[in-house]
Design an enzyme around this catalytic site. Sequence first.
Site, mmCIF file in Angstrom:
data_model
loop_
_atom_site.group_PDB
_atom_site.id
_atom_site.type_symbol
_atom_site.label_atom_id
_atom_site.label_comp_id
_atom_site.label_asym_id
_atom_site.label_seq_id
_atom_site.Cartn_x
_atom_site.Cartn_y
_atom_site.Cartn_z
ATOM 1 N N CYS A 82 24.091 6.388 0.177
ATOM 2 C CA CYS A 82 25.267 6.550 -0.677
ATOM 3 C C CYS A 82 25.989 7.858 -0.367
ATOM 4 O O CYS A 82 25.552 8.930 -0.805
ATOM 5 C CB CYS A 82 24.817 6.501 -2.144
ATOM 6 N N CYS A 85 27.352 9.680 -3.381
ATOM 7 C CA CYS A 85 26.322 10.412 -4.142
ATOM 8 C C CYS A 85 25.918 11.706 -3.431
ATOM 9 O O CYS A 85 25.775 12.738 -4.063
ATOM 10 C CB CYS A 85 25.058 9.573 -4.298
ATOM 11 N N ASP A 86 25.702 11.636 -2.128
ATOM 12 C CA ASP A 86 25.034 12.739 -1.433
ATOM 13 C C ASP A 86 25.896 13.473 -0.413
ATOM 14 O O ASP A 86 25.462 14.481 0.145
ATOM 15 C CB ASP A 86 23.782 12.206 -0.719
HETATM 16 C C1 LIG Z 1 18.702 7.898 -3.043
HETATM 17 C C2 LIG Z 1 19.815 7.495 -4.001
HETATM 18 C C3 LIG Z 1 20.601 8.485 -4.558
HETATM 19 C C4 LIG Z 1 21.607 8.157 -5.451
HETATM 20 N N1 LIG Z 1 22.349 9.148 -5.988
HETATM 21 C C5 LIG Z 1 23.287 8.850 -6.895
HETATM 22 C C6 LIG Z 1 24.071 9.876 -7.500
HETATM 23 O O1 LIG Z 1 23.915 11.060 -7.187
HETATM 24 N N2 LIG Z 1 24.990 9.504 -8.425
HETATM 25 C C7 LIG Z 1 25.205 8.187 -8.767
HETATM 26 O O2 LIG Z 1 26.034 7.931 -9.646
HETATM 27 N N3 LIG Z 1 24.496 7.201 -8.202
HETATM 28 C C8 LIG Z 1 23.558 7.493 -7.277
HETATM 29 N N4 LIG Z 1 22.852 6.478 -6.670
HETATM 30 C C9 LIG Z 1 23.199 5.087 -7.015
HETATM 31 C C10 LIG Z 1 22.559 4.733 -8.368
HETATM 32 O O3 LIG Z 1 21.207 5.103 -8.344
HETATM 33 C C11 LIG Z 1 22.706 3.250 -8.654
HETATM 34 O O4 LIG Z 1 24.067 2.880 -8.607
HETATM 35 C C12 LIG Z 1 22.148 2.923 -10.036
HETATM 36 O O5 LIG Z 1 20.806 3.330 -10.123
HETATM 37 C C13 LIG Z 1 22.236 1.428 -10.336
HETATM 38 O O6 LIG Z 1 21.651 1.212 -11.577
HETATM 39 P P1 LIG Z 1 21.052 -0.199 -12.001
HETATM 40 O O7 LIG Z 1 20.441 0.010 -13.325
HETATM 41 O O8 LIG Z 1 22.087 -1.243 -11.861
HETATM 42 O O9 LIG Z 1 19.950 -0.557 -10.916
HETATM 43 P P2 LIG Z 1 18.664 0.226 -10.384
HETATM 44 O O10 LIG Z 1 18.767 1.684 -10.569
HETATM 45 O O11 LIG Z 1 18.464 -0.311 -9.021
HETATM 46 O O12 LIG Z 1 17.503 -0.286 -11.334
HETATM 47 C C14 LIG Z 1 17.046 -1.596 -11.264
HETATM 48 C C15 LIG Z 1 15.797 -1.726 -12.101
HETATM 49 O O13 LIG Z 1 15.392 -3.093 -12.139
HETATM 50 C C16 LIG Z 1 14.003 -3.145 -12.024
HETATM 51 N N5 LIG Z 1 13.602 -4.456 -11.547
HETATM 52 C C17 LIG Z 1 13.883 -5.064 -10.366
HETATM 53 N N6 LIG Z 1 13.290 -6.260 -10.319
HETATM 54 C C18 LIG Z 1 12.627 -6.400 -11.481
HETATM 55 C C19 LIG Z 1 11.802 -7.398 -12.034
HETATM 56 N N7 LIG Z 1 11.513 -8.522 -11.357
HETATM 57 N N8 LIG Z 1 11.281 -7.218 -13.267
HETATM 58 C C20 LIG Z 1 11.534 -6.100 -13.970
HETATM 59 N N9 LIG Z 1 12.310 -5.113 -13.496
HETATM 60 C C21 LIG Z 1 12.824 -5.272 -12.273
HETATM 61 C C22 LIG Z 1 13.634 -2.022 -11.092
HETATM 62 O O14 LIG Z 1 12.295 -1.689 -11.289
HETATM 63 C C23 LIG Z 1 14.594 -0.939 -11.590
HETATM 64 O O15 LIG Z 1 14.024 -0.279 -12.663
HETATM 65 C C24 LIG Z 1 21.846 6.784 -5.781
HETATM 66 C C25 LIG Z 1 21.056 5.781 -5.209
HETATM 67 C C26 LIG Z 1 20.047 6.123 -4.325
HETATM 68 C C27 LIG Z 1 19.198 5.036 -3.716
#
Ligand SMILES: Cc1cc2nc3c(=O)[nH]c(=O)nc-3n(C[C@H](O)[C@H](O)[C@H](O)COP(=O)(O)OP(=O)(O)OC[C@H]3O[C@@H](n4cnc5c(N)ncnc54)[C@H](O)[C@@H]3O)c2cc1C
Length: 316
Positions: A141, A144-145
């Site tokens: 990303c 993000c970074d």
């Molecule tokens: C290294 C990195 C750095 C980042 N830095 C930033 C930043 O600085 N700023 C920013 O805004 N965004 C950042 N992002 C992007 C941000 O993390 C994502 O956009 C955000 O986390 C998405 O949120 P989400 O809740 O949709 O999904 P996710 O964070 O992907 O969470 C999904 C969840 O679903 C759960 N899950 C999956 N399958 C199952 C299942 N079968 N049963 C139960 N649970 C399940 C997982 O365990 C997880 O807890 C970064 C991403 C990465 C990888």
Amino acid sequence: MTFTGTNKMDVREVIIIGSGPAGLTAAIYAGRAGLKPLVFTGYMYGGQLMFTTLVENFPGFPDGVDGPRLMENMKTQAAKFGAELKHVDATAVDFKKRPFEVAAGKEKFAAKSVIIATGATARRLGVPGESKLFGRGVSSCATCDGALYKGKTVAVVGGGDSAMEEALFLTRFASRVVIIHRRGELRASKIMRESAAANPKIKFAWFSTVAEVLSDGTRVTGVRLKDVRTSEMRDVPIDGLFLAIGHVPLTKFFKGQVDMDEEGYIIAHDGATRTSVEGVFVCGDVRDTRYRQAITAAANGCQAAIDCEKYLREMS
Ligand SMILES: Cc1cc2nc3c(=O)[nH]c(=O)nc-3n(C[C@H](O)[C@H](O)[C@H](O)COP(=O)(O)OP(=O)(O)OC[C@H]3O[C@@H](n4cnc5c(N)ncnc54)[C@H](O)[C@@H]3O)c2cc1C
């Protein structure tokens, strides 16, 4: 086999699947609405931010916030408002039944509504060094970074529009951006190809794949590239590596239960949180191919909980 929620007394108002910013924000809002949500956090509790250190763009933290700490705070806040958290993966759903059924291994749970927030993961290269350095110099990303690489050299892997977007964005900070591509021409649209080619900070490593991410033990120092035509190896010093080879939504076990697009992203039919199944809502990166940020996922989690609460109110 234990069956939970199969009699009327045990039917939950809402089950939330996922504990990233989307799922936990949905849990906070659903909890405050008195819905006592049951949250399947998944084994990867906290989601993608657990793989990063400083999050500098989440509002409210002028000095940045540690990713895992932000997620721990969200979890505490959700629990404070009555969310029950189960640290397991949901393994199957049945949205054809009413109430809906969600299974975690052999246990089954029933609910009047479900919020899907399982996120997406960046496609990885699967090469030595990558996993160990993910979130520590290997990123998926640039938004993000990117700002962490002021005046440094970075590389972007990929040849599509996203890779060009990431590379162009990175030129705002980095002094040099190397696009690593396995072919001799880009898949990206003409306009993106031309913008990248015209940028003096962008260089191309054609016909190249990453064979290894190099480090000094703690941070990325370079990449070992393989020429796909000759198999020759060469080391290129870089400070950061950005993967732009696509994302995979975590939706396998929803197949046949709810409408998805051809890549497996769940379709939000009203553009917000409603899915093809009435009473099943979706939020965050699992339905988002565009923004993929913690704040957009959290905002969408809020929308899902509000939509869900309204649905339950109208149903009763
Ligand atoms: C290294 C990195 C750095 C980042 N830095 C930033 C930043 O600085 N700023 C920013 O805004 N965004 C950042 N992002 C992007 C941000 O993390 C994502 O956009 C955000 O986390 C998405 O949120 P989400 O809740 O949709 O999904 P996710 O964070 O992907 O969470 C999904 C969840 O679903 C759960 N899950 C999956 N399958 C199952 C299942 N079968 N049963 C139960 N649970 C399940 C997982 O365990 C997880 O807890 C970064 C991403 C990465 C990888």
